[in-house]
Scaffold this active site. Structure first.
Site, short mmCIF file in Angstrom:
data_model
loop_
_atom_site.label_atom_id
_atom_site.label_comp_id
_atom_site.label_asym_id
_atom_site.label_seq_id
_atom_site.Cartn_x
_atom_site.Cartn_y
_atom_site.Cartn_z
N ASN A 1 0.81 -1.23 0.00
CA ASN A 1 0.00 0.00 0.00
C ASN A 1 0.84 1.28 0.00
OD1 ASN A 1 0.77 -0.44 2.67
ND2 ASN A 1 -1.14 0.31 3.52
N GLY B 1 2.66 -5.12 7.69
CA GLY B 1 1.62 -5.86 6.97
C GLY B 1 0.49 -6.21 7.92
N GLU C 1 4.80 -3.58 12.39
CA GLU C 1 3.85 -2.49 12.09
C GLU C 1 2.65 -3.15 11.45
OE1 GLU C 1 4.01 0.62 12.83
OE2 GLU C 1 6.09 0.86 13.43
N LEU C 2 1.55 -3.27 12.18
CA LEU C 2 0.47 -4.14 11.72
C LEU C 2 -0.81 -3.36 11.43
CD1 LEU C 2 1.28 -7.04 14.23
CD2 LEU C 2 2.19 -6.65 11.93
N GLU D 1 -10.80 -4.62 10.17
CA GLU D 1 -10.17 -3.58 9.34
C GLU D 1 -10.78 -3.68 7.93
OE1 GLU D 1 -6.00 -4.21 8.39
OE2 GLU D 1 -5.57 -2.09 8.62
P1 NAP Z 1 0.18 -8.98 4.35
O1 NAP Z 1 -0.66 -9.88 3.55
O2 NAP Z 1 0.46 -9.32 5.76
O3 NAP Z 1 1.53 -8.78 3.53
C1 NAP Z 1 2.58 -7.96 3.99
C2 NAP Z 1 3.89 -8.53 3.52
O4 NAP Z 1 4.07 -9.82 4.11
C3 NAP Z 1 3.96 -8.76 1.99
O5 NAP Z 1 5.28 -8.55 1.55
C4 NAP Z 1 3.59 -10.22 1.88
O6 NAP Z 1 4.05 -10.83 0.70
C5 NAP Z 1 4.32 -10.77 3.10
N1 NAP Z 1 3.85 -12.09 3.52
C6 NAP Z 1 2.61 -12.63 3.43
N2 NAP Z 1 2.62 -13.90 3.92
C7 NAP Z 1 3.89 -14.16 4.32
C8 NAP Z 1 4.54 -15.27 4.90
N3 NAP Z 1 3.91 -16.41 5.16
N4 NAP Z 1 5.88 -15.18 5.17
C9 NAP Z 1 6.55 -14.04 4.90
N5 NAP Z 1 6.00 -12.95 4.36
C10 NAP Z 1 4.67 -12.99 4.08
O7 NAP Z 1 -0.43 -7.51 4.39
P2 NAP Z 1 -0.92 -6.64 3.16
O8 NAP Z 1 -2.30 -7.04 2.83
O9 NAP Z 1 0.09 -6.61 2.08
O10 NAP Z 1 -0.89 -5.18 3.81
C11 NAP Z 1 -1.99 -4.64 4.42
C12 NAP Z 1 -1.85 -4.66 5.93
O11 NAP Z 1 -0.68 -3.94 6.29
C13 NAP Z 1 -3.00 -3.97 6.62
O12 NAP Z 1 -3.43 -4.73 7.72
C14 NAP Z 1 -2.39 -2.66 7.07
O13 NAP Z 1 -3.03 -2.07 8.15
C15 NAP Z 1 -0.99 -3.05 7.35
N6 NAP Z 1 -0.08 -1.89 7.30
C16 NAP Z 1 0.43 -1.44 8.47
C17 NAP Z 1 1.26 -0.33 8.47
C18 NAP Z 1 1.84 0.17 9.76
O14 NAP Z 1 2.79 0.94 9.70
N7 NAP Z 1 1.34 -0.23 10.91
C19 NAP Z 1 1.58 0.32 7.28
C20 NAP Z 1 1.03 -0.17 6.10
C21 NAP Z 1 0.21 -1.30 6.13
P3 NAP Z 1 3.03 -10.98 -0.56
O15 NAP Z 1 2.69 -9.61 -0.98
O16 NAP Z 1 3.83 -11.71 -1.57
O17 NAP Z 1 1.83 -11.74 -0.05
#
Ligand code: NAP
Length: 475
Positions: free
Chosen positions: A145, A222, A244-245, A379
Site C-alpha cells: 500500500n 503488513g 507495524e500491523l 479492518e
Molecule cells: P500482508 O498480507 O500481511 O503482507 C505484507 C507482507 O508480508 C507482503 O510482503 C507479503 O508478501 C508478506 N507475507 C505474506 N505472507 C507471508 C509469509 N507467510 N511469510 C513471509 N511474508 C509474508 O499484508 P498486506 O495485505 O500486504 O498489507 C496490508 C496490511 O498492512 C494492513 O493490515 C495494514 O493495516 C498493514 N499496514 C500497516 C502499516 C503500519 O505501519 N502499521 C503500514 C502499512 C500497512 P506478498 O505480498 O507476496 O503476499
C-alpha cells in the site's frame, strides 16, 4: 533481484508478472525468488556486515544523504512507477516519494546522534559506559500500500545504525522496490549492504528469514495475522522483531466540534490511498447532535470524488489492490446493511467507463452502524466510512478503545481540556487532535496491542536496530 551488489534472476530462473491494478495490464516480469535466493542474500548481507558496521557514522550519513538526493531528483519518475504499479493518484504518489525520501535524510542525521551514556558507579575504582551496536543482518518484509516509503522507513534506520539488510517487498509492487534499491545502489553502497529478493510466494522467504541464524532482526509491515505468525517463529531464534500491523482507527467528532470542518478532514484521511492505509479511520464516532451536519457534508464531498486511473488529474479514488479486497468490502457492507445500517451513498463496485478492468469501489457512507456489525471490528482497508452516533464523551472513549487494534485515532474538538482527556485516554500509538496527518519522518510511528510493537521514524526508529552494550572498567 539485487544480491551482493549484482542485479540477477532467481536461482530457479522463474519469473512472475507485475500488473497495473487500474487496467490489469502486465507492466514487467520480475524474478520469482525462492529460499536459495534468500539464503544467498542473507549470506551477502552477513559478509558485508563487519565492514559496514565499522564505517563511521559520518560515512553512513553521507551514503544516505546521497540516496535522498537521488530519490528527490527522480521523484517524478518514481511517482509514475508507483501510480502504474500500485494505482494511487499521481499527486499522492509524488507525496509518498517525498515522504519516503524524508526517511533517508532524517536517518542520515540520526546516524550522527547515536550517543552513549556514562553512569556513576558506587565504587571509586569503577567506570560504566553504555554504547550502542548495530544488531546485525536485518530482514525486512514490506506491504504494497505504501510501496516506497515503507521500505525507506526500515532500510534508512537500519543502514544508519550500521546494519545490513535483505528486503522482501510485496508481490504486488516489486517494481517499486526495484526502483528504491536502484536509488540506494547508485548512492554507492558497498556490495551486500542492501539486498533485494522478489517473490510471488512469500512463505519460503519468510521461513528463511525467521530460521536463518545470521538474521538478527525481522522488521515487518503488513497484516496482524502474518505479523503474529512471523513474530512467533522469530522468537524461537530469539531474533529481535518490529511489527507495524493493522489498525481500526476511531475518528471522534465531539459535541463542541465544528461538524462541517471535521467532515472536510474526514474524506482526506479516510480516502487516503482509497482507504488502503493502516491509519485510515474505520469508525466515525460522532456526537448525536452533530451526526446530520457531519454526514451531509461528508456525503456531498464523497459524491464529488472521481474514481479511475491515477494518471487522470481529476481522480482521487484509485483502484483497490485486488479482487480479494473487493470481496472483503462487499461482505462488510452487506453485513452492515443486513444488520440495520443505512447506506447513504456508494455501496457497490464501479464498472462503468472502463472501470471494469480494475477493482474500483464507490466511496461509501454507512449511517447507524452498531458494534454487532463486522465493519465495527474488522479492518476494512477500502473506501467505506461507517458512522456511529454517541451521547457522552465517556461513551465515545469506551467505544473508541473497544478494539484489539491500537494504531491511530483522531479527535475533533476546540476544547483543550477535552482534547487532553481524550489524548490521554485513547489506547493508540498515534493521536491526531484536529489533525488528519499526524505523521512525519521525525515522529515515531507505530501501534499498541494487535497493531504491533516497535516504532518507525523519529529518534525511536533507530533504537530498534541497536543493541545496548555496557562496559564496566575497573581502573
Ligand atoms: P500482508 O498480507 O500481511 O503482507 C505484507 C507482507 O508480508 C507482503 O510482503 C507479503 O508478501 C508478506 N507475507 C505474506 N505472507 C507471508 C509469509 N507467510 N511469510 C513471509 N511474508 C509474508 O499484508 P498486506 O495485505 O500486504 O498489507 C496490508 C496490511 O498492512 C494492513 O493490515 C495494514 O493495516 C498493514 N499496514 C500497516 C502499516 C503500519 O505501519 N502499521 C503500514 C502499512 C500497512 P506478498 O505480498 O507476496 O503476499
Amino acid at each position: 533481484m539485487f544480491i551482493d551488489g549484482e542485479w540477477r534472476g532467481a536461482a530457479s530462473g522463474a519469473t512472475f508478472d507485475s500488473t497495473n491494478p487500474a487496467t490489469g495490464a502486465v507492466i514487467a516480469s520480475v524474478p520469482d525468488g525462492g529460499r536459495a535466493d534468500a539464503q544467498a542474500a542473507i549470506a551477502a548481507a552477513e559478509r558485508a556486515f563487519p565492514a559496514w558496521s565499522a564505517t563511521t557514522a559520518y560515512q553512513r550519513s553521507d551514503y544516505l544523504r546521497r540516496a535522498w538526493q537521488i530519490m528527490m531528483d527522480r521523484r517524478d519518475e518514481l511517482a509514475k512507477r508507483m501510480t502504474e504499479e500500485q494505482g494511487k493518484p499521481l499527486k499522492a504518489a509524488r507525496g509518498e516519494v517525498v515522504y519516503g525520501a524524508d526517511y533517508l535524510l532524517w536517518f542520515a542525521e540520526e546516524a550522527k546522534r547515536l550517543y552513549g551514556t556514562t553512569i556513576p558507579s558506587s565504587r571509586a575504582d569503577q567506570r560504566f559506559i553504555v554504547s550502542h551496536m548495530p544488531v546485525g543482518v536485518v530482514a525486512a518484509i514490506t506491504p504494497w500500500n505504501y510501496p516506497m516509503s515503507m521500505l525507506t522507513r526500515k532500510i534508512a534506520p537500519a543502514l544508519a545504525a550500521g546494519c545490513t539488510v535483505v528486503l522482501k517487498p510485496a508481490e504486488s509492487t516489486p517494481l517499486c522496490a526495484v526502483d528504491v534499491i536502484k536509488v540506494l545502489a547508485e548512492a554507492g553502497l558497498p556490495k551486500g549492504v542492501v539486498n533485494l529478493v522478489t517473490a510471488k510466494d512469500p512463505a519460503p522467504i519468510g521461513q528463511e528469514f525467521v530460521t536463518n541464524p545470521a538474521v538478527r532482526k525481522i522488521t515487518f509491515t503488513g497484516s496482524t495475522k502474518i505479523g503474529r505468525m512471523l513474530a512467533t517463529q522469530a522468537m524461537s531464534g530469539l531474533k529481535r522483531v518490529s511489527m507495524e500491523l493493522g489498525g481500526h482507527a476511531p475518528f471522534i467528532v465531539c459535541e463542541d466540534a465544528d461538524a462541517v470542518h471535521a467532515a472536510k478532514g474526514a474524506p482526506l484521511v479516510k480516502f487516503l490511498n482509497t482507504g488502503q492505509a493502516c491509519i485510515s479511520p474505520n469508525r466515525f464516532l460522532v456526537h448525536r447532535s452533530k451526526v446530520e451536519a457531519f454526514q451531509n457534508e461528508f456525503k456531498a464531498r464523497m459524491l464529488k470524488m472521481k474514481a479511475g486511473s491515477g494518471f487522470d488529474d481529476a481522480v482521487s479514488i484509485g483502484p483497490l489492490i485486488n479482487e480479494a479486497a473487493i470481496a472483503k468490502i462487499d461482505r462488510q457492507v452487506k453485513d452492515a446493511v443486513a444488520k440495520g445500517a443505512t447506506l447513504l451513498c456508494g455501496g457497490s463496485r464501479l464498472t462503468d467507463n472502463g472501470l471494469d478492468k480494475g477493482c474500483f469501489w464507490a466511496p461509501t457512507l454507512l449511517a447507524n452502524v452498531t458494534p454487532e456489525m463486522l465493519i465495527y471490528r474488522e479492518e476494512t482497508f477500502g473506501p467505506v466510512a461507517p458512522v456511529i452516533a454517541y451521547d457522552s464523551e465517556d461513551e465515545a472513549l469506551r467505544m473508541a478503545n473497544d478494539t484489539h487494534y491500537g494504531l491511530a485515532a483522531y479527535v475533533y474538538t476546540p476544547n483543550l481540556a477535552r482534547a487532553m482527556r481524550l489524548y490521554e485516554g485513547l489506547r493508540f500509538g498515534i493521536i491526531g487532535i484536529n489533525d488528519i496527518n499526524p505523521t512525519s519522518a521525525a515522529a515515531p510511528f507505530g501501534g499498541m496491542k494487535d497493531s504491533g510493537m516497535g516504532r518507525e521514524g523519529g529518534r525511536e526508529g533507530i533504537a530498534d536496530y541497536l543493541e545496548v552494550k555496557l562496559g564496566g572498567f575497573a581502573i
